[in-house]
Design a protein around this motif. Structure first.
Motif, PDB file in Angstrom:
ATOM      1  N   GLN A  85      20.638 -13.138 -75.884  1.00 57.55           N
ATOM      2  CA  GLN A  85      21.148 -14.333 -75.235  1.00 57.55           C
ATOM      3  C   GLN A  85      22.452 -14.132 -74.477  1.00 57.55           C
ATOM      4  N   HIS A  86      23.271 -13.175 -74.858  1.00 59.38           N
ATOM      5  CA  HIS A  86      24.643 -13.160 -74.378  1.00 59.38           C
ATOM      6  C   HIS A  86      25.003 -11.814 -73.755  1.00 59.38           C
ATOM      7  N   GLU A  90      30.890 -12.324 -72.791  1.00 57.38           N
ATOM      8  CA  GLU A  90      30.753 -13.471 -73.685  1.00 57.38           C
ATOM      9  C   GLU A  90      30.865 -13.041 -75.144  1.00 57.38           C
ATOM     10  N   ALA A  91      30.342 -11.849 -75.446  1.00 55.00           N
ATOM     11  CA  ALA A  91      30.479 -11.336 -76.817  1.00 55.00           C
ATOM     12  C   ALA A  91      31.939 -11.091 -77.160  1.00 55.00           C
ATOM     13  N   SER A 204      31.950 -18.972 -73.949  1.00 55.99           N
ATOM     14  CA  SER A 204      30.783 -19.816 -73.698  1.00 55.99           C
ATOM     15  C   SER A 204      30.383 -20.471 -75.007  1.00 55.99           C
ATOM     16  N   ALA A 207      27.723 -18.459 -76.998  1.00 58.67           N
ATOM     17  CA  ALA A 207      28.198 -17.269 -77.707  1.00 58.67           C
ATOM     18  C   ALA A 207      29.057 -17.655 -78.906  1.00 58.67           C
ATOM     19  N   GLY A 361      20.605 -21.647 -76.997  1.00 55.24           N
ATOM     20  CA  GLY A 361      21.535 -20.544 -76.808  1.00 55.24           C
ATOM     21  C   GLY A 361      22.241 -20.088 -78.058  1.00 55.24           C
TER      22      GLY A 361
END
Length: 410
Positions: A85-86, A90-91, A204, A207, A361
């Protein structure tokens, strides 16, 4: 001289065994969230620097064997769900939020109480659901890569029987030997001496919900709380709130460079806190400080480690990671189902987490925890069944022992 040599040797073993037994899990997690070879080497170096510096500062400040480790269950969480997803930025934003949550937990008693309100079996079930897909990697590898994975699994099995502590390092050595014998060209693109590579984190909601919150929960449940319990078993009362605040700051500082989370060590904490480190409990802090110093040195080898791992099939790296986490999976499963009053809710949490679903998400780990909490509330908060006094006492002890054993890395 012997008063210093014994804890120094214990701290050296602590750091080397901890690093060797779980760095493959960390690399698998960083790869899953999109890190390239240089960024993965940076993340490994940042974690080693954060662990080393934090262990030295806390050990000298409190004169306790406060061993610091990276979050192995957290890395497994990334490996299981991060790539779906990320992106990498974002991580990193999620890592930053995780550090902030650790800091807040250290500064706020109310925040810590809120976390402690989560039933330990549910947190263990979520962890087991995260670990299960990764622990299946050795099975798939033996079928898909028999020539490469077969010797690795065989060495692990033999050493697991004869010298369990060295089973995972032995599997790593076997993996390196297989690569050297079958790969004629070294991997390119990763300098042998790593450097810290900063990347601007991006925040985000997906995340934060899918990575940061589950990463914080599993780190607290399977590392920090388990580490406190481990230290208590040796007579130490760990300063939990200062430790949380310090590791939170260290995580935030390392997040832009790829460090996902640092925390109290769990299993390897026994190497520094136990009598093998020194007969005198007041001298055992030397072992944890030494372990911190050795971690600083091990960080310098991050480039070589990532380069070697990059030249191998991803499934082979996941095989070593899965072997390293089998013990953690067993402990998590035992702790998750030990209490009959929470067993059904724990199974629900495990199944949802292991499914890999990620609606809106948010990763499956968060949904698994929420499903377990909802089912637990539906069943009356665990009050619908009461175990007999003797059975309940036994199960509580089993749960506490299982929680103390969570976290392959310590």
């Amino acid at each position: 001289m012997e008063r210093v040599l014994q804890p120094v040797l214990a701290g050296t073993v602590l750091a080397v065994v901890g690093f060797a037994s779980s760095f493959a899990v960390v690399l698998a997690g960083l790869r899953a969230v999109g890190a390239d070879e240089e960024q993965a080497a940076s993340g490994l170096l940042a974690l080693c620097l954060a662990m080393g510096a934090t262990a030295i500062v806390l050990g000298l400040r409190y004169r306790m064997p406060l061993s610091i480790a990276w979050s192995t269950p957290g890395a497994a969480l990334l490996a299981a769900s991060g790539h779906r997803q990320h992106g990498y930025r974002e991580a990193l934003g999620a890592f930053l939020v995780t550090g902030l949550l650790l800091l807040l937990a250290g500064l706020s008693r109310r925040f810590t109480r809120l976390l402690e309100a989560i039933p330990a079996p549910l947190a263990s079930a979520m962890l087991a659901g995260v670990l299960l897909p990764l622990c299946l990697a050795p099975v798939r590898a033996v079928v898909e890569l028999p020539a490469a994975a077969g010797p690795v699994v065989a060495v692990w099995a033999v050493l697991h029987r004869l010298a369990r502590r060295w089973a995972v390092p032995g599997a790593l050595a076997a993996c390196a030997a297989v690569l050297l014998l079958t790969r004629h060209h070294p991997a390119h693109g990763t300098p042998l001496l790593p450097s810290l590579t900063a990347t601007a984190p991006a925040l985000s909601a997906g995340a934060v919900a899918g990575i940061a919150v589950p990463l914080f929960v599993v780190t607290m449940a399977s590392q920090n709380i388990a580490g406190v319990s481990m230290l208590a078993s040796f007579g130490y009362r760990a300063p939990l709130r200062p430790v949380l605040a310090t590791t939170g700051l260290a995580t935030m500082a390392g997040a832009p460079f790829g460090a996902h989370a640092v925390n109290l060590a769990a299993i390897t904490a026994a190497l520094a806190a136990g009598p093998d480190a020194h007969p005198d409990p007041d001298r055992r802090w030397i072992a944890s400080v030494t372990g911190g110093a050795v971690h600083l040195l091990l960080g310098l080898g991050a480039g070589v480690t990532v380069s070697l791992a990059a030249s191998s099939p991803p499934l082979l790296v996941e095989t070593v990671a899965g072997l390293a986490l089998l013990g953690t999976l067993g402990s998590a499963l035992r702790a998750a189902v030990a209490d009959p009053a929470v067993r059904d809710a724990s199974v629900a949490a495990l199944v949802v987490t292991a499914s890999g679903v990620a609606p809106l998400g948010a990763g499956s780990a968060l949904w698994g925890l929420l499903a377990g909490l909802a089912f637990h509330a539906l069943l009356g908060g665990g009050r619908r069944r009461a175990a007999p006094p003797e059975e309940g006492a036994t199960e509580r002890r089993t749960t506490e022992q299982g929680t103390a054993e969570l976290g392959a890395r310590p």
